[in-house]
Design a protein around this motif. Sequence first.
Motif, PDB file in Angstrom:
ATOM      1  N   GLY A   3      32.254  46.199  17.338  1.00 29.65           N
ATOM      2  CA  GLY A   3      31.907  44.921  17.889  1.00 29.65           C
ATOM      3  C   GLY A   3      30.826  44.780  19.247  1.00 29.65           C
ATOM      4  O   GLY A   3      31.610  44.445  20.031  1.00 29.65           O
ATOM      5  N   THR A   5      27.372  43.279  20.911  1.00 28.34           N
ATOM      6  CA  THR A   5      26.134  42.607  20.506  1.00 28.34           C
ATOM      7  C   THR A   5      25.415  42.481  22.006  1.00 28.34           C
ATOM      8  O   THR A   5      26.003  42.719  23.182  1.00 28.34           O
ATOM      9  CB  THR A   5      26.406  40.970  20.403  1.00 28.34           C
ATOM     10  N   GLN A   6      24.015  42.583  21.895  1.00 28.33           N
ATOM     11  CA  GLN A   6      23.327  42.400  23.217  1.00 28.33           C
ATOM     12  C   GLN A   6      22.308  41.484  23.090  1.00 28.33           C
ATOM     13  O   GLN A   6      21.758  41.170  22.050  1.00 28.33           O
ATOM     14  CB  GLN A   6      22.460  43.700  23.274  1.00 28.33           C
ATOM     15  N   SER A   7      22.138  40.906  24.188  1.00 29.03           N
ATOM     16  CA  SER A   7      21.024  39.485  24.113  1.00 29.03           C
ATOM     17  C   SER A   7      20.263  39.588  25.421  1.00 29.03           C
ATOM     18  O   SER A   7      21.032  39.963  26.548  1.00 29.03           O
ATOM     19  CB  SER A   7      21.941  38.342  23.993  1.00 29.03           C
ATOM     20  N   ARG A   9      17.577  40.358  22.335  1.00 28.24           N
ATOM     21  CA  ARG A   9      17.181  41.739  21.765  1.00 28.24           C
ATOM     22  C   ARG A   9      15.710  41.908  21.972  1.00 28.24           C
ATOM     23  O   ARG A   9      15.215  43.233  22.127  1.00 28.24           O
ATOM     24  CB  ARG A   9      17.256  41.351  20.088  1.00 28.24           C
ATOM     25  N   CYS A  23      25.672  42.252  27.584  1.00 28.20           N
ATOM     26  CA  CYS A  23      26.500  43.033  26.448  1.00 28.20           C
ATOM     27  C   CYS A  23      27.755  42.594  26.156  1.00 28.20           C
ATOM     28  O   CYS A  23      28.537  42.130  27.132  1.00 28.20           O
ATOM     29  CB  CYS A  23      26.465  44.444  27.033  1.00 28.20           C
ATOM     30  N   HIS A  24      28.196  42.152  24.953  1.00 28.78           N
ATOM     31  CA  HIS A  24      29.363  41.472  24.694  1.00 28.78           C
ATOM     32  C   HIS A  24      30.074  42.467  23.606  1.00 28.78           C
ATOM     33  O   HIS A  24      29.342  42.904  22.618  1.00 28.78           O
ATOM     34  CB  HIS A  24      29.114  40.055  24.135  1.00 28.78           C
ATOM     35  N   GLN A  25      31.414  42.927  23.806  1.00 25.65           N
ATOM     36  CA  GLN A  25      32.050  43.575  22.943  1.00 25.65           C
ATOM     37  C   GLN A  25      33.258  42.707  22.424  1.00 25.65           C
ATOM     38  O   GLN A  25      33.974  42.075  23.495  1.00 25.65           O
ATOM     39  CB  GLN A  25      32.734  44.853  23.740  1.00 25.65           C
ATOM     40  N   GLY A 107      25.632  49.396  21.326  1.00 26.52           N
ATOM     41  CA  GLY A 107      24.769  48.194  20.815  1.00 26.52           C
ATOM     42  C   GLY A 107      23.668  48.546  20.290  1.00 26.52           C
ATOM     43  O   GLY A 107      23.060  49.569  20.218  1.00 26.52           O
ATOM     44  N   THR A 110      18.093  46.309  23.598  1.00 27.88           N
ATOM     45  CA  THR A 110      17.322  45.146  24.076  1.00 27.88           C
ATOM     46  C   THR A 110      15.912  45.969  24.266  1.00 27.88           C
ATOM     47  O   THR A 110      15.900  46.724  25.426  1.00 27.88           O
ATOM     48  CB  THR A 110      17.991  44.404  25.121  1.00 27.88           C
TER      49      THR A 110
END
Lengths: 115, 116
Positions: A3, A5-7, A9, A23-25, A107, A110
């Motif tokens: 799990g 996610t990167q923002s 993208r 970056c979020h895990q 991830g 980006t």
Amino acid sequence: DAGITQSPRHKVTETGTPVTLRCHQTENHRYMYWYRQDPGHGLRLIHYSYGVKDTDKGEVSDGYSVSRSKTEDFLLTLESATSSQTSVYFCAISESGQRSSYEQYFGPGTRLTVT
Amino acid sequence: AQSVTQLDSQVPVFEEAPVELRCNYSSSVSVYLFWYVQYPNQGLQLLLKYLSGSTLVKGINGFEAEFNKSQTSFHLRKPSVHISDTAEYFCAVSGRLSGGYNKLIFGAGTRLAVHP
């Protein structure tokens, strides 16, 4: 899939502007990494974190800073973006432990363009 | 210091043909070895890994790799490729950061192009 996610993208920014990538895990892994990917260079480590508020430099850290205030979030900041920082940026995570901590999960990346 | 050399930047191959992607590493200590695959516009996905034990390692999607300590190689093979195997493949070796933490050192990548 891990799990991660990167923002955002994709991002286009102008030279000299600050940029922050997130970056979020959701895996509660201890270690987090930021890489940049450029043709002919593979992945190169920018910064890494070995715990909350514990970070250190990688091999290509000039022009970048990071912060980790929570286990799940690792931020990469370009204080004043330059065209040489146009790249694809990947976040990765890994667990604690002697052998397992070498295995990293990535991830989606980006894509940053500095004009 | 450890390093990784992927001997081919691009490998074109026809569908259903066998393929070998070559990887050599240099290290003065025992290493762990990895192959990752990157499909277009995606992140890297672990294909297989060698930590210890049998030198022939099997991974996902029918890939396998052989660890050869004397040759310091970790070549990736597949007996019959599919169009869907078109991707970039990265070999990586374990290393140590200055703070004593673990890291991976990546090769420059090999672009596998499978043609019908």
